[in-house]
Design an enzyme around this catalytic site. Structure first.
Site, PDB file in Angstrom:
ATOM      1  N   SER A 229       4.982   9.756   1.830  1.00  0.00           N
ATOM      2  CA  SER A 229       4.422  10.320   0.612  1.00  0.00           C
ATOM      3  C   SER A 229       3.208  11.186   0.953  1.00  0.00           C
ATOM      4  O   SER A 229       3.308  12.092   1.783  1.00  0.00           O
ATOM      5  CB  SER A 229       4.070   9.167  -0.339  1.00  0.00           C
ATOM      6  OG  SER A 229       3.916   9.623  -1.643  1.00  0.00           O
ATOM      7  N   ASP A 457      14.086  11.964  -5.343  1.00  0.00           N
ATOM      8  CA  ASP A 457      12.746  11.386  -5.223  1.00  0.00           C
ATOM      9  C   ASP A 457      11.896  11.852  -6.401  1.00  0.00           C
ATOM     10  O   ASP A 457      11.773  13.049  -6.643  1.00  0.00           O
ATOM     11  CB  ASP A 457      12.115  11.839  -3.901  1.00  0.00           C
ATOM     12  CG  ASP A 457      10.815  11.127  -3.573  1.00  0.00           C
ATOM     13  OD1 ASP A 457       9.987  10.939  -4.481  1.00  0.00           O
ATOM     14  OD2 ASP A 457      10.631  10.773  -2.393  1.00  0.00           O
ATOM     15  N   HIS A 485      11.643   6.738  -4.024  1.00  0.00           N
ATOM     16  CA  HIS A 485      10.606   7.480  -3.318  1.00  0.00           C
ATOM     17  C   HIS A 485      10.589   7.077  -1.857  1.00  0.00           C
ATOM     18  O   HIS A 485      10.377   5.910  -1.531  1.00  0.00           O
ATOM     19  CB  HIS A 485       9.257   7.191  -3.977  1.00  0.00           C
ATOM     20  CG  HIS A 485       8.113   7.954  -3.404  1.00  0.00           C
ATOM     21  ND1 HIS A 485       8.205   9.265  -3.007  1.00  0.00           N
ATOM     22  CD2 HIS A 485       6.824   7.576  -3.153  1.00  0.00           C
ATOM     23  CE1 HIS A 485       7.034   9.677  -2.553  1.00  0.00           C
ATOM     24  NE2 HIS A 485       6.187   8.663  -2.618  1.00  0.00           N
TER      25      HIS A 485
END
Length: 516
Positions: A229, A457, A485
């Site tokens: 991320s 995502d 994610h």
């Protein structure tokens, strides 16, 4: 409250529920060319004491006796290092568990910005990463500056955070707009009051420079790293600064550094809508689906928007002194979009809420904000704002600008768009001006860097991974056709084997590799 631009790996959310732009050394223009990395590769004389420091490892406190902990010194300001203003950064490691050839240290970061890397290491990575990887690497982590155990940014009290997270983020009239902007101003002022000196020095580029000091203190010639991320932006920034020191870098759930804050927020809004559409289609396959939309995402979005409007009018009981407001309900739904294994919990939470009980949605929201059962918040949100607002100029700067953008945001996501639009205002009142700008990262001369993107995502849309892989001169793209994610260690043997092979042999998969 600022649910957009909070980018962290789903594993940290899942664990909690079951229970997110570069600048130059001193904060100037962002590096963007071939010269951007090599200019920094020689260690200046003033920084050598930091690079040459020896870590004093000891058993971590509490129940984490199988981990070692230490403290790393780093300058508050890399342009003017002074021992009188050093930062003390918390680091941790778990030594390799196997007898095979040791490959060095593997640094991990779960994203945020604001997520605790040490918490992620000790609570997830050191036990959930594939055994062959843990056998060959020392697993290591450093809480970035301003985060968790590393000189944390502090702002509001826990009680004030409760009030802050309940403020209406989809204001219906002028009074509610004033209340929301006052909340953003108050949050920023509290951060300045309690962490004013630190706020100028929590940029992603400074955190990346800290990573290089940590690498040197570990005795590694190259940085081996798995960033998820926002952690992908941290890793890419490192590669741009120190391309010759790049070892094996996995950037999973990538952020595109060339995007402005406004572009990030708009595209992330669409990403969450894509994830919600997948949830709605899955929900229709279950008898307990509360949406009654027959799997049609447009109908499900309308029903969710109607639910939010009803909660806005009449907040729900939760069995505690806190009510479930519209803003908390929205955050609860967003929280569940990070990981498809949370979808059954969301179905139950929405069904309970339809009967007037908001307790489970509130727990999902609390997991997102990292609020524990005692009502104590981690510093996730203060750190998130401090880094985001320093890395990029504000997405939108006035309520009028938000109003003009509302139609576009609501088109992208009928139920979530308004909340994302108003969240775009959160950095407008920040007490420290941004030092970074959108830019491409090329990292010329770096070893192959593996960029991983998941097609549905919500938080880091798949086009961002494609963009970053194309920008990096040695970028390789691994595609996961799936939900949720990030992709590594989330159930795809194809993804895991490709990443494991890269980490263990240095050979990345071909860019055409696609997993499902």
């Amino acid at each position: 409250m600022d649910t957009s631009r909070l980018l962290r790996v789903s594993g940290t959310l899942a664990a909690t529920a079951a229970l997110l732009v570069s600048a130059a050394v001193s904060g100037g223009a962002a590096p963007s060319s071939a010269a951007s990395g090599r200019a920094h590769e020689e260690v200046p004389t003033a920084l050598r004491p930091y690079y040459e420091q020896k870590l004093s490892w000891h058993a971590c406190p509490g129940k984490r006796r199988d981990f070692e902990c230490a403290t790393l010194r780093a300058p508050l300001d890399y342009a003017a290092p002074s021992t009188g203003s050093d930062l003390r950064l918390a680091v941790s490691r778990k030594k390799a568990t196997g007898s095979g050839r040791h490959l060095g240290s593997l640094m991990v970061n779960p994203g945020g910005p604001g997520g605790s890397a040490i918490g992620f290491l000790q609570g997830y990575a050191a036990s959930s990463y594939p055994a062959p990887v843990r056998a060959r690497y020392d697993m290591v982590a450093m809480d970035p500056r301003g985060v968790a155990a590393s000189e944390p940014v502090t702002c509001l009290s826990d009680a004030d955070m409760d009030a802050f997270t309940q403020v209406d983020t989809t204001p219906d009239d002028a009074d509610e707009v004033r209340e929301l902007t006052a909340a953003y101003r108050g949050f920023a002022e509290a951060c300045a009051e309690h962490s004013g000196k630190l706020l100028r020095h929590v940029s992603t580029v400074e955190a990346a420079r800290d990573m290089d000091v940590f690498r040197a203190a570990l005795g590694d010639d190259k940085l081996h790293y798995v960033g998820a991320s926002y952690g992908t932006f941290l890793g890419a920034t490192y590669a741009g600064l120190f391309p010759s020191r790049v070892g094996r870098l996995v950037l999973d759930g990538a952020l595109d550094p060339s995007l402005s804050a406004d572009q990030v927020n708009r595209e992330q809004t669409a990403g969450f809508q894509t994830a919600f559409a997948s949830f709605a289609e899955d929900c229709a396959q279950h008898d307990d689906c509360p949406l009654e939309a027959g799997g049609r995402p447009e109908v499900a979005s309308t029903r969710l928007k109607m639910f939010f409007d009803e909660v806005d009018r009449r907040p729900l009981r939760t069995g505690t002194s806190r009510q479930l407001t519209e803003s908390l309900a929205t955050t609860g739904v967003i929280s569940a979009m990070y990981d498809e294994t949370t979808w059954p919990i969301l179905r139950k939470a929405l069904r309970s809420a339809q009967r007037g009980d908001g307790a489970l949605l509130l727990r999902l929201s609390d997991a997102y904000y990292e609020r524990d059962e005692r009502g104590v918040y981690a510093n996730l949100m203060p750190a998130n704002s401090a880094v985001n607002c320093l890395d990029l100029p504000p997405a939108l700067q006035t309520p009028g600008a938000v109003r003009r953008s509302l139609a576009d945001f609501e088109k992208a996501s009928p139920a979530l768009g308004a909340s994302f639009a108003w969240a775009s205002l959160s950095c407008a009142y920040w007490p420290v001006p941004a030092v970074g700008t959108p830019h491409r990262i090329t990292a010329p001369g770096a070893a192959p860097i593996l960029v991983v993107g998941t097609t549905r995502d919500p938080a880091t849309p798949y086009p961002w991974a494609r963009a970053l892989a194309s920008q990096l001169s040695s970028g390789r793209l691994l595609t996961y056709d799936g939900d949720g994610h990030t992709a590594y260690t989330r159930g795809s043997s194809c993804v895991d084997s490709a990443i494991n092979d890269y980490l263990l042999t240095t050979t990345p998969p071909p860019t055409s590799r696609k997993c499902s």
